[in-house]
Motif scaffolding. Structure first.
Motif, PDB file in Angstrom:
ATOM      1  N   ARG A  17      31.955  60.252  47.038  1.00 48.69           N
ATOM      2  CA  ARG A  17      32.887  60.954  46.385  1.00 48.69           C
ATOM      3  C   ARG A  17      32.819  61.477  45.159  1.00 48.69           C
ATOM      4  O   ARG A  17      33.132  62.349  44.670  1.00 48.69           O
ATOM      5  CB  ARG A  17      34.496  60.425  46.715  1.00 48.69           C
ATOM      6  CG  ARG A  17      34.764  60.527  47.922  1.00 48.69           C
ATOM      7  CD  ARG A  17      36.288  59.818  48.219  1.00 48.69           C
ATOM      8  NE  ARG A  17      36.184  58.289  47.843  1.00 48.69           N
ATOM      9  CZ  ARG A  17      36.060  57.548  48.954  1.00 48.69           C
ATOM     10  NH1 ARG A  17      35.648  57.775  50.204  1.00 48.69           N
ATOM     11  NH2 ARG A  17      35.920  56.044  48.621  1.00 48.69           N
ATOM     12  N   MET A  18      32.133  60.478  44.550  1.00 51.54           N
ATOM     13  CA  MET A  18      31.669  60.877  42.949  1.00 51.54           C
ATOM     14  C   MET A  18      30.609  61.876  42.963  1.00 51.54           C
ATOM     15  O   MET A  18      30.843  62.665  42.191  1.00 51.54           O
ATOM     16  CB  MET A  18      31.137  59.443  42.441  1.00 51.54           C
ATOM     17  CG  MET A  18      30.921  59.782  40.879  1.00 51.54           C
ATOM     18  SD  MET A  18      30.331  58.239  40.110  1.00 51.54           S
ATOM     19  CE  MET A  18      31.947  57.201  40.227  1.00 51.54           C
ATOM     20  N   MET A  19      29.673  62.021  43.932  1.00 50.51           N
ATOM     21  CA  MET A  19      28.727  62.944  44.016  1.00 50.51           C
ATOM     22  C   MET A  19      29.203  64.354  44.364  1.00 50.51           C
ATOM     23  O   MET A  19      28.600  65.350  43.943  1.00 50.51           O
ATOM     24  CB  MET A  19      27.503  62.433  44.821  1.00 50.51           C
ATOM     25  CG  MET A  19      26.784  61.334  44.306  1.00 50.51           C
ATOM     26  SD  MET A  19      25.557  60.724  45.394  1.00 50.51           S
ATOM     27  CE  MET A  19      24.318  61.951  45.253  1.00 50.51           C
ATOM     28  N   GLY A  20      30.359  64.328  45.069  1.00 50.62           N
ATOM     29  CA  GLY A  20      30.806  65.372  45.615  1.00 50.62           C
ATOM     30  C   GLY A  20      30.415  66.312  46.641  1.00 50.62           C
ATOM     31  O   GLY A  20      30.882  66.676  47.669  1.00 50.62           O
ATOM     32  N   THR A  21      29.039  66.449  46.567  1.00 48.56           N
ATOM     33  CA  THR A  21      28.468  67.504  47.566  1.00 48.56           C
ATOM     34  C   THR A  21      27.533  66.916  48.450  1.00 48.56           C
ATOM     35  O   THR A  21      26.715  66.045  48.024  1.00 48.56           O
ATOM     36  CB  THR A  21      27.668  68.714  46.594  1.00 48.56           C
ATOM     37  OG1 THR A  21      26.850  67.932  45.858  1.00 48.56           O
ATOM     38  CG2 THR A  21      28.809  69.392  45.699  1.00 48.56           C
ATOM     39  N   THR A  22      27.385  67.625  49.411  1.00 53.53           N
ATOM     40  CA  THR A  22      26.378  67.372  50.412  1.00 53.53           C
ATOM     41  C   THR A  22      25.440  68.518  50.633  1.00 53.53           C
ATOM     42  O   THR A  22      25.921  69.765  50.354  1.00 53.53           O
ATOM     43  CB  THR A  22      26.563  66.821  51.953  1.00 53.53           C
ATOM     44  OG1 THR A  22      27.548  67.454  52.269  1.00 53.53           O
ATOM     45  CG2 THR A  22      27.490  65.270  51.282  1.00 53.53           C
ATOM     46  N   TYR A  23      24.221  68.430  51.371  1.00 53.79           N
ATOM     47  CA  TYR A  23      23.440  69.440  51.719  1.00 53.79           C
ATOM     48  C   TYR A  23      23.338  69.312  53.561  1.00 53.79           C
ATOM     49  O   TYR A  23      22.075  68.459  53.811  1.00 53.79           O
ATOM     50  CB  TYR A  23      22.126  69.544  51.034  1.00 53.79           C
ATOM     51  CG  TYR A  23      22.439  69.623  49.654  1.00 53.79           C
ATOM     52  CD1 TYR A  23      22.160  70.716  48.902  1.00 53.79           C
ATOM     53  CD2 TYR A  23      22.920  68.560  48.792  1.00 53.79           C
ATOM     54  CE1 TYR A  23      22.879  70.893  47.769  1.00 53.79           C
ATOM     55  CE2 TYR A  23      23.121  68.563  47.508  1.00 53.79           C
ATOM     56  CZ  TYR A  23      23.003  69.919  47.142  1.00 53.79           C
ATOM     57  OH  TYR A  23      23.303  70.089  45.516  1.00 53.79           O
ATOM     58  N   PRO A  24      24.028  69.585  54.269  1.00 50.68           N
ATOM     59  CA  PRO A  24      24.034  69.308  55.745  1.00 50.68           C
ATOM     60  C   PRO A  24      22.503  69.719  56.303  1.00 50.68           C
ATOM     61  O   PRO A  24      22.158  70.813  56.013  1.00 50.68           O
ATOM     62  CB  PRO A  24      25.301  70.083  56.252  1.00 50.68           C
ATOM     63  CG  PRO A  24      26.260  70.072  55.226  1.00 50.68           C
ATOM     64  CD  PRO A  24      25.227  70.358  53.981  1.00 50.68           C
ATOM     65  N   TYR A  39      33.389  66.780  49.249  1.00 49.29           N
ATOM     66  CA  TYR A  39      34.291  65.583  48.600  1.00 49.29           C
ATOM     67  C   TYR A  39      34.938  65.748  47.455  1.00 49.29           C
ATOM     68  O   TYR A  39      35.142  64.838  46.687  1.00 49.29           O
ATOM     69  CB  TYR A  39      33.253  64.209  48.855  1.00 49.29           C
ATOM     70  CG  TYR A  39      32.909  63.822  50.042  1.00 49.29           C
ATOM     71  CD1 TYR A  39      33.626  63.239  51.021  1.00 49.29           C
ATOM     72  CD2 TYR A  39      31.563  64.021  50.288  1.00 49.29           C
ATOM     73  CE1 TYR A  39      33.285  63.090  52.424  1.00 49.29           C
ATOM     74  CE2 TYR A  39      31.033  63.566  51.491  1.00 49.29           C
ATOM     75  CZ  TYR A  39      31.930  63.266  52.541  1.00 49.29           C
ATOM     76  OH  TYR A  39      31.526  63.097  53.738  1.00 49.29           O
ATOM     77  N   GLY A  40      34.914  67.075  46.706  1.00 50.37           N
ATOM     78  CA  GLY A  40      35.508  67.218  45.636  1.00 50.37           C
ATOM     79  C   GLY A  40      34.529  67.585  44.573  1.00 50.37           C
ATOM     80  O   GLY A  40      33.604  67.903  44.770  1.00 50.37           O
ATOM     81  N   PRO A  41      35.188  67.614  43.335  1.00 50.78           N
ATOM     82  CA  PRO A  41      34.131  67.909  42.056  1.00 50.78           C
ATOM     83  C   PRO A  41      32.919  67.057  41.846  1.00 50.78           C
ATOM     84  O   PRO A  41      32.962  65.789  42.196  1.00 50.78           O
ATOM     85  CB  PRO A  41      34.874  68.033  40.961  1.00 50.78           C
ATOM     86  CG  PRO A  41      36.368  67.086  41.473  1.00 50.78           C
ATOM     87  CD  PRO A  41      36.364  67.242  43.044  1.00 50.78           C
ATOM     88  N   VAL A  42      31.855  67.506  41.349  1.00 48.29           N
ATOM     89  CA  VAL A  42      30.757  66.867  41.066  1.00 48.29           C
ATOM     90  C   VAL A  42      31.027  66.034  39.834  1.00 48.29           C
ATOM     91  O   VAL A  42      31.024  66.734  38.643  1.00 48.29           O
ATOM     92  CB  VAL A  42      29.459  67.741  41.067  1.00 48.29           C
ATOM     93  CG1 VAL A  42      28.362  66.783  40.598  1.00 48.29           C
ATOM     94  CG2 VAL A  42      29.222  68.298  42.461  1.00 48.29           C
TER      95      VAL A  42
END
Length: 276
Positions: A17-24, A39-42
């Motif tokens: 959640r803290m990292m925010g982004t993923t690369y599926p 997961y929201g802002p980075v």
């Protein structure tokens, strides 16, 4: 590993959640997928994570493959340097997709996983964890998994990166099938034992049945209204230690509360108090 501090690691999943982004992942291509704001802002990029965990007294890291934004050699070099700068060991690259036990996708997924094992080598990881398979544990599915894991081990021969798999998904949902796979591989692939993947009345006995073979551990705790379930966590740790487990405990936090760093700190303190 001689002291409690050396036996603590953390996964990037615990900070998702803290990292925010993923690369599926798209297994039809070897390219990294487009960024997804899952997961929201980075608040922290992957390059920030080694320093962040070092500031919290942790010096071993596991990185989930879908947290890596690019496999460009320059970026991988920057990530490797970020780890070295704060003396954080990359314990495992968690290759988090693929089903080598499915005859329809097995060849494709084996090639895709092999490409990520190359990334683990680029990063200087100690280990690369691969999924043994997701199919029901028929003999055909188990045999296909062994065949493909052997191919992956052959392709990685001579590397310092150790391949491991995990008690995960239907294929390895009970100790007998975990031990079957490991026996057939004759030491060429190791085991990451996960507390959170199994449940039910035989959970702790099942964990004891495999943790004598485990090299790493995903030490996932349950939290109820932000409070760690101490009874379950203690029983899991006791099962691992009773089986002779001596490796690192990778803190896995995946609850809505408390804050990620608070949950990680609670798990860390709980484990250290019991293995110190």
């Amino acid at each position: 590993m001689t002291n409690a501090a050396d036996r603590i690691a953390v996964s990037t999943w615990s900070l998702h959640r803290m990292m925010g982004t993923t690369y599926p992942h798209n297994l039809d291509t070897l390219e990294v997928g487009p960024v997804t704001e899952a997961y929201g802002p980075v608040n922290e990029s992957l390059l920030d994570i080694p320093s962040a965990i070092a500031n919290h007294g942790i010096n071993r890291l596991e990185i989930v493959s879908f947290h890596i934004p690019t496999r460009d050699k320059v970026y991988l070099g920057e990530l490797k340097s970020a780890l070295a700068a704060v003396d954080v060991t990359l314990q495992t690259l968690l290759i988090d997709a693929g089903d080598i036990s499915d005859p329809l996708t097995s060849d494709r997924d084996t090639r895709w996983i092999a490409s990520w094992i190359e990334t683990a080598n680029e990063l200087g990881a100690e280990r690369a964890r691969v999924i043994a398979g997701k199919q029901k544990p028929t003999r055909d599915a188990l045999d296909l998994s062994v065949k493909k894991l052997t191919e992956l081990a052959d392709g990685n021969a001579g590397s310092a990166v150790r391949l491991t798999t995990e008690n995960w998904f239907d294929l390895l949902a009970e100790p007998g099938h975990v031990n079957f796979i490991l026996d057939k591989l004759d030491g060429r692939v190791g085991l990451n034992g996960d507390f959170g993947n199994w449940g039910g009345p035989t959970k702790y006995a099942d964990l004891r049945a495999i943790f004598g073979r485990a090299e790493t551990c995903h030490a996932k705790a349950s939290f109820v209204d932000g409070t760690l379930d101490e009874a379950d966590y203690a029983a899991c740790i006791e099962a691992a230690e009773a089986a002779g487990y001596k490796g690192p405990y990778t803190l896995i936090f995946d609850a809505n509360a408390p804050h990620e760093w608070d949950g990680i700190a609670a798990e860390k303190a709980f484990i250290e108090a019991r293995i110190g």
